[in-house]
Write a protein that holds these residues in place. Structure first.
Motif, short mmCIF file in Angstrom:
data_model
loop_
_atom_site.label_atom_id
_atom_site.label_comp_id
_atom_site.label_asym_id
_atom_site.label_seq_id
_atom_site.Cartn_x
_atom_site.Cartn_y
_atom_site.Cartn_z
N GLY A 1 106.08 48.83 118.48
CA GLY A 1 106.24 50.24 118.77
C GLY A 1 106.71 50.49 120.19
N TRP B 1 105.57 52.35 124.14
CA TRP B 1 104.63 52.94 125.10
C TRP B 1 105.44 53.90 125.95
CZ3 TRP B 1 100.14 49.61 127.11
CH2 TRP B 1 99.69 48.74 126.11
N ARG B 2 104.97 55.16 126.03
CA ARG B 2 105.72 56.20 126.72
C ARG B 2 104.86 56.82 127.83
NH1 ARG B 2 109.08 59.75 123.79
NH2 ARG B 2 107.47 61.31 124.06
N GLU C 1 101.48 57.70 125.98
CA GLU C 1 101.52 57.81 124.52
C GLU C 1 101.94 56.45 123.99
OE1 GLU C 1 103.23 62.38 124.40
OE2 GLU C 1 104.60 60.71 124.02
N LEU D 1 103.12 54.62 120.29
CA LEU D 1 103.50 54.76 118.89
C LEU D 1 103.53 53.36 118.30
CD1 LEU D 1 106.56 57.04 119.62
CD2 LEU D 1 104.25 57.78 119.07
N GLU E 1 100.53 54.67 113.73
CA GLU E 1 99.54 55.35 114.56
C GLU E 1 100.19 56.00 115.77
OE1 GLU E 1 95.86 52.28 114.41
OE2 GLU E 1 97.80 51.50 115.10
N VAL E 2 99.64 57.13 116.20
CA VAL E 2 99.97 57.76 117.47
C VAL E 2 98.71 57.69 118.32
CG1 VAL E 2 100.64 59.90 118.63
CG2 VAL E 2 101.65 59.32 116.41
N TRP E 3 98.85 57.10 119.51
CA TRP E 3 97.73 56.93 120.43
C TRP E 3 97.99 57.75 121.69
CZ3 TRP E 3 93.70 53.29 119.61
CH2 TRP E 3 93.87 52.49 118.48
N LEU E 4 96.94 58.33 122.27
CA LEU E 4 97.03 59.07 123.52
C LEU E 4 96.00 58.51 124.49
CD1 LEU E 4 97.21 62.71 122.11
CD2 LEU E 4 99.12 61.19 122.71
N THR F 1 93.25 57.05 119.02
CA THR F 1 94.24 57.54 118.05
C THR F 1 94.23 59.05 118.00
OG1 THR F 1 92.60 57.19 116.30
CG2 THR F 1 94.32 55.53 116.53
N ASP F 2 95.42 59.61 117.92
CA ASP F 2 95.60 61.04 117.71
C ASP F 2 95.95 61.30 116.25
OD1 ASP F 2 95.95 63.79 118.72
OD2 ASP F 2 98.07 63.46 118.21
#
Length: 138
Positions: free
Chosen positions: A35, A37-38, A46, A48, A57-60, A82-83
């Motif tokens: 994925g 990393w942003r 963030e 992904l 998954e979307v992680w914050l 996880t978001d």
């Protein structure tokens, strides 16, 4: 774990874990994820992730720099939750996760807690990785 960049404001990420024997010989692959990393304002991040087993998954989270030596980051901590988790019809039920990463004495340390298959958030794995130079063996 591999990270790459093409100059745009995100990191490409790929991780492969292995089942090993008592002598640390690889037996078979255990998991793969890939994925992006942003970075976000105010040390936010963030992440992904996509898994070949059928879920994304979307992680914050947030990054905290804990040490700098000669203008180089030598210590850092990142905590993510996880978001959102989305899965295909055939994927196992994963409902949430918590990850903690740390740069400690030149090593990448990480823990991953997962809620899945009707079980609450439980320790899933812990890692300690040594850096491998670009073009190095590993």
């Amino acid at each position: 774990v591999e990270f790459a960049t093409d100059g745009r404001p995100f990191l490409e990420y790929r991780s492969v874990s292995w089942i090993v024997d008592e002598q640390n010989n690889r037996i078979r692959r255990a998991a793969t994820e890939s994925g992006y990393w942003r970075p976000r304002p105010d040390n936010g991040v963030e992440m992904l992730l996509a898994h070949p087993t059928g879920f994304v998954e979307v992680w914050l989270g947030r990054v905290e720099v804990t040490a700098i030596v000669d203008a180089r980051i030598t210590g850092a901590r990142m905590e993510l939750a996880t978001d959102a988790v989305v899965r295909t019809e055939s994927a196992k039920e994963v409902s949430s996760g918590h990850r903690l990463y740390g740069l400690v004495e030149g090593r990448l340390l990480a823990t991953y807690d997962m809620a899945a298959m009707g079980h609450p958030l439980t320790s899933h794995l812990a890692i300690a990785l040594e850096p491998v130079p670009v073009g190095g063996a590993g």
